[in-house]
Design a protein around this motif. Structure first.
Motif, PDB file in Angstrom:
ATOM      1  N   ASP A  34       0.848  -1.187   0.000  1.00 31.93           N
ATOM      2  CA  ASP A  34       0.000   0.000   0.000  1.00 31.93           C
ATOM      3  C   ASP A  34       0.889   1.244   0.000  1.00 31.93           C
ATOM      4  O   ASP A  34       0.951   1.989   0.969  1.00 31.93           O
ATOM      5  CB  ASP A  34      -0.909  -0.015   1.233  1.00 31.93           C
ATOM      6  N   PRO A  35       1.589   1.505  -1.117  1.00 28.65           N
ATOM      7  CA  PRO A  35       2.602   2.554  -1.107  1.00 28.65           C
ATOM      8  C   PRO A  35       2.069   3.969  -1.214  1.00 28.65           C
ATOM      9  O   PRO A  35       2.725   4.909  -0.816  1.00 28.65           O
ATOM     10  CB  PRO A  35       3.438   2.212  -2.343  1.00 28.65           C
ATOM     11  N   GLY A  36       0.889   4.152  -1.771  1.00 27.92           N
ATOM     12  CA  GLY A  36       0.369   5.496  -1.951  1.00 27.92           C
ATOM     13  C   GLY A  36      -0.113   5.714  -3.368  1.00 27.92           C
ATOM     14  O   GLY A  36      -0.075   4.826  -4.217  1.00 27.92           O
ATOM     15  N   LEU A  37      -0.531   6.960  -3.663  1.00 33.83           N
ATOM     16  CA  LEU A  37      -1.141   7.276  -4.950  1.00 33.83           C
ATOM     17  C   LEU A  37      -0.219   8.035  -5.891  1.00 33.83           C
ATOM     18  O   LEU A  37      -0.571   8.232  -7.049  1.00 33.83           O
ATOM     19  CB  LEU A  37      -2.420   8.102  -4.723  1.00 33.83           C
ATOM     20  N   HIS A  38       0.945   8.469  -5.420  1.00 28.38           N
ATOM     21  CA  HIS A  38       1.870   9.246  -6.247  1.00 28.38           C
ATOM     22  C   HIS A  38       3.210   8.514  -6.348  1.00 28.38           C
ATOM     23  O   HIS A  38       4.244   9.029  -5.947  1.00 28.38           O
ATOM     24  CB  HIS A  38       2.054  10.654  -5.673  1.00 28.38           C
ATOM     25  N   GLN A  39       3.145   7.314  -6.899  1.00 31.88           N
ATOM     26  CA  GLN A  39       4.323   6.458  -6.966  1.00 31.88           C
ATOM     27  C   GLN A  39       5.063   6.608  -8.302  1.00 31.88           C
ATOM     28  O   GLN A  39       4.530   7.105  -9.287  1.00 31.88           O
ATOM     29  CB  GLN A  39       3.908   5.001  -6.750  1.00 31.88           C
ATOM     30  N   SER A  40       6.302   6.143  -8.300  1.00 33.58           N
ATOM     31  CA  SER A  40       7.158   6.161  -9.489  1.00 33.58           C
ATOM     32  C   SER A  40       7.725   4.767  -9.708  1.00 33.58           C
ATOM     33  O   SER A  40       7.848   3.983  -8.755  1.00 33.58           O
ATOM     34  CB  SER A  40       8.305   7.160  -9.297  1.00 33.58           C
ATOM     35  N   THR A  81       5.906  14.996  -9.930  1.00 39.88           N
ATOM     36  CA  THR A  81       6.180  14.645  -8.543  1.00 39.88           C
ATOM     37  C   THR A  81       5.836  13.178  -8.329  1.00 39.88           C
ATOM     38  O   THR A  81       4.812  12.686  -8.815  1.00 39.88           O
ATOM     39  CB  THR A  81       5.364  15.513  -7.567  1.00 39.88           C
ATOM     40  N   GLY A  82       6.711  12.482  -7.605  1.00 38.08           N
ATOM     41  CA  GLY A  82       6.506  11.055  -7.410  1.00 38.08           C
ATOM     42  C   GLY A  82       7.212  10.535  -6.183  1.00 38.08           C
ATOM     43  O   GLY A  82       7.324  11.237  -5.162  1.00 38.08           O
ATOM     44  N   ASP A 100      10.921  15.105  -6.610  1.00 38.02           N
ATOM     45  CA  ASP A 100      10.726  15.847  -7.849  1.00 38.02           C
ATOM     46  C   ASP A 100      11.543  15.150  -8.926  1.00 38.02           C
ATOM     47  O   ASP A 100      12.783  15.119  -8.855  1.00 38.02           O
ATOM     48  CB  ASP A 100      11.180  17.304  -7.693  1.00 38.02           C
ATOM     49  N   TRP A 101      10.860  14.599  -9.919  1.00 38.25           N
ATOM     50  CA  TRP A 101      11.518  13.865 -11.002  1.00 38.25           C
ATOM     51  C   TRP A 101      11.725  14.766 -12.211  1.00 38.25           C
ATOM     52  O   TRP A 101      10.806  15.487 -12.620  1.00 38.25           O
ATOM     53  CB  TRP A 101      10.670  12.666 -11.427  1.00 38.25           C
ATOM     54  N   PHE A 102      12.933  14.705 -12.769  1.00 37.59           N
ATOM     55  CA  PHE A 102      13.261  15.418 -14.005  1.00 37.59           C
ATOM     56  C   PHE A 102      13.829  14.389 -14.984  1.00 37.59           C
ATOM     57  O   PHE A 102      14.978  13.970 -14.863  1.00 37.59           O
ATOM     58  CB  PHE A 102      14.268  16.541 -13.731  1.00 37.59           C
ATOM     59  N   VAL A 103      12.987  13.962 -15.924  1.00 36.94           N
ATOM     60  CA  VAL A 103      13.367  12.945 -16.899  1.00 36.94           C
ATOM     61  C   VAL A 103      13.830  13.648 -18.167  1.00 36.94           C
ATOM     62  O   VAL A 103      13.037  14.322 -18.843  1.00 36.94           O
ATOM     63  CB  VAL A 103      12.189  11.996 -17.206  1.00 36.94           C
ATOM     64  N   LEU A 104      15.120  13.534 -18.481  1.00 37.99           N
ATOM     65  CA  LEU A 104      15.669  14.244 -19.631  1.00 37.99           C
ATOM     66  C   LEU A 104      15.088  13.688 -20.923  1.00 37.99           C
ATOM     67  O   LEU A 104      14.940  12.471 -21.091  1.00 37.99           O
ATOM     68  CB  LEU A 104      17.193  14.128 -19.648  1.00 37.99           C
ATOM     69  N   GLU A 136       3.813   2.690 -12.334  1.00 37.52           N
ATOM     70  CA  GLU A 136       2.725   2.932 -11.399  1.00 37.52           C
ATOM     71  C   GLU A 136       1.676   3.839 -12.046  1.00 37.52           C
ATOM     72  O   GLU A 136       1.979   4.580 -12.985  1.00 37.52           O
ATOM     73  CB  GLU A 136       3.266   3.589 -10.126  1.00 37.52           C
ATOM     74  N   PRO A 137       0.442   3.832 -11.563  1.00 36.21           N
ATOM     75  CA  PRO A 137      -0.594   4.711 -12.120  1.00 36.21           C
ATOM     76  C   PRO A 137      -0.237   6.183 -11.925  1.00 36.21           C
ATOM     77  O   PRO A 137       0.282   6.573 -10.880  1.00 36.21           O
ATOM     78  CB  PRO A 137      -1.850   4.332 -11.319  1.00 36.21           C
ATOM     79  N   LYS A 138      -0.523   6.988 -12.932  1.00 34.36           N
ATOM     80  CA  LYS A 138      -0.268   8.429 -12.834  1.00 34.36           C
ATOM     81  C   LYS A 138      -1.277   9.115 -11.933  1.00 34.36           C
ATOM     82  O   LYS A 138      -0.996  10.134 -11.309  1.00 34.36           O
ATOM     83  CB  LYS A 138      -0.268   9.062 -14.232  1.00 34.36           C
ATOM     84  N   ASN A 139      -2.492   8.563 -11.902  1.00 34.43           N
ATOM     85  CA  ASN A 139      -3.591   9.115 -11.106  1.00 34.43           C
ATOM     86  C   ASN A 139      -3.835  10.581 -11.477  1.00 34.43           C
ATOM     87  O   ASN A 139      -3.927  10.905 -12.650  1.00 34.43           O
ATOM     88  CB  ASN A 139      -3.340   8.901  -9.614  1.00 34.43           C
ATOM     89  N   ASP A 140      -3.888  11.486 -10.480  1.00 33.83           N
ATOM     90  CA  ASP A 140      -4.263  12.860 -10.773  1.00 33.83           C
ATOM     91  C   ASP A 140      -3.096  13.775 -11.099  1.00 33.83           C
ATOM     92  O   ASP A 140      -3.255  14.987 -11.220  1.00 33.83           O
ATOM     93  CB  ASP A 140      -5.046  13.448  -9.594  1.00 33.83           C
ATOM     94  N   ARG A 141      -1.910  13.223 -11.288  1.00 36.00           N
ATOM     95  CA  ARG A 141      -0.728  14.057 -11.474  1.00 36.00           C
ATOM     96  C   ARG A 141      -0.598  14.586 -12.908  1.00 36.00           C
ATOM     97  O   ARG A 141      -0.975  13.904 -13.863  1.00 36.00           O
ATOM     98  CB  ARG A 141       0.534  13.275 -11.115  1.00 36.00           C
ATOM     99  N   LEU A 142      -0.014  15.788 -13.016  1.00 35.17           N
ATOM    100  CA  LEU A 142       0.327  16.351 -14.307  1.00 35.17           C
ATOM    101  C   LEU A 142       1.813  16.149 -14.564  1.00 35.17           C
ATOM    102  O   LEU A 142       2.625  16.197 -13.641  1.00 35.17           O
ATOM    103  CB  LEU A 142      -0.001  17.853 -14.358  1.00 35.17           C
TER     104      LEU A 142
END
Length: 262
Positions: free
Chosen positions: A53-59, A209-210, A222-226, A252-258
């Motif tokens: 049960d890690p959460g909703l904003h996973q990477s 954000t993840g 804060d993820w910065f994917v080149l 992981e699911p993106k859910n509500d993230r932009l």
């Protein structure tokens, strides 16, 4: 009477067979999922399986390039970077390069200290559903905090030309897990791969954000994917994969993230 006794024996035998089958399935499930009770376990299965049960904003996530938010005003970074790697570690589940103390990166008045960089084979992030053979994470974290905030720069690799930066450390990587090789200053230079200039220009990238992709999956990253895809030879990627194994966490699911396109 004899018939009843035989029937009882048959029922006991069937019960024992059922219990053995249940035990086998339980042990098989534990073996395939890793030791869930041990958060420090480095078993490859554990490394690539999300926690319960890690959460909703996973990477990591699958980045759909046609669903990103275009940002005209790019984030400005202030980089104070000393290009000094002090050690190469074989952690059993990844190859890690440790930074010397003193390098920082600042964004939006928050300062992070460079900690380490490590590899994943294959890549963890996907671009439009495409997996790359390797991904490098450059990890920085805030200091003096019970739960640090992290800034992670993700670099994706495709197979191509031999990579000079990888050549500088690959033969120094210990063959034994959980061991390290200390290196001299300037023998391994991240700037031979990418430039972290004081102007703070990371180049075009995706930002969201993840979380950390390993336990405890902390959602303060804060993820910065080149966007630029770097090259490494098939031999270099194979050698890294041979040392660390397949250590990519599932998306992981993106859910509500932009996802910002910068």
């Amino acid at each position: 009477m004899q018939k009843t006794s035989n029937m009882n024996k048959l029922l006991i035998l069937l019960l024992l067979l059922c219990l053995q089958a249940c035990a086998y399935k339980t042990n098989k499930a534990i073996a395939e999922s890793g030791n869930q009770s041990d958060p420090q376990s480095h078993a490859p299965q554990k490394y690539s399986v999300p926690s319960l049960d890690p959460g909703l904003h996973q990477s990591p996530i699958n980045i759909f390039t046609n669903r990103t938010k275009k940002e005209m005003n790019h984030d400005h970074f202030v980089v104070h970077f000393q290009d000094k790697v002090t050690a190469v570690e074989n952690l059993g589940h990844t190859i890690q390069l440790d930074f010397n103390a003193g390098s920082t990166i600042t964004i939006k008045d928050k300062t992070y200290t460079f900690k380490q960089m490590h590899f994943h084979t294959p890549s963890e992030h996907l671009i439009d559903g495409m997996t790359f053979p390797m991904e490098l994470h450059i990890v920085s974290a805030t200091e003096n905090s019970v739960t640090p905030d992290y800034l992670v720069i993700a670099v994706l690799f495709k197979m191509g030309e031999e990579n000079q930066f990888i050549n500088e450390f690959i033969n120094l990587t210990p063959s034994l897990p959980y061991s390290k090789t200390f290196v001299k200053d300037n023998s391994i230079k991240l700037n031979d791969l990418l430039s972290l200039s004081p102007t703070g220009d990371l180049g075009h990238h995706y930002h969201y954000t993840g979380s950390l992709t390993t336990a405890p999956y902390t959602e303060t990253v804060d993820w910065f994917v080149l966007k630029k895809i770097y090259q490494a030879s098939p031999e270099q990627i194979k050698k890294i994969n041979t040392i660390e194994g397949n250590n990519a966490r599932h998306i992981e699911p993106k859910n509500d993230r932009l996802v910002d396109d910068e």
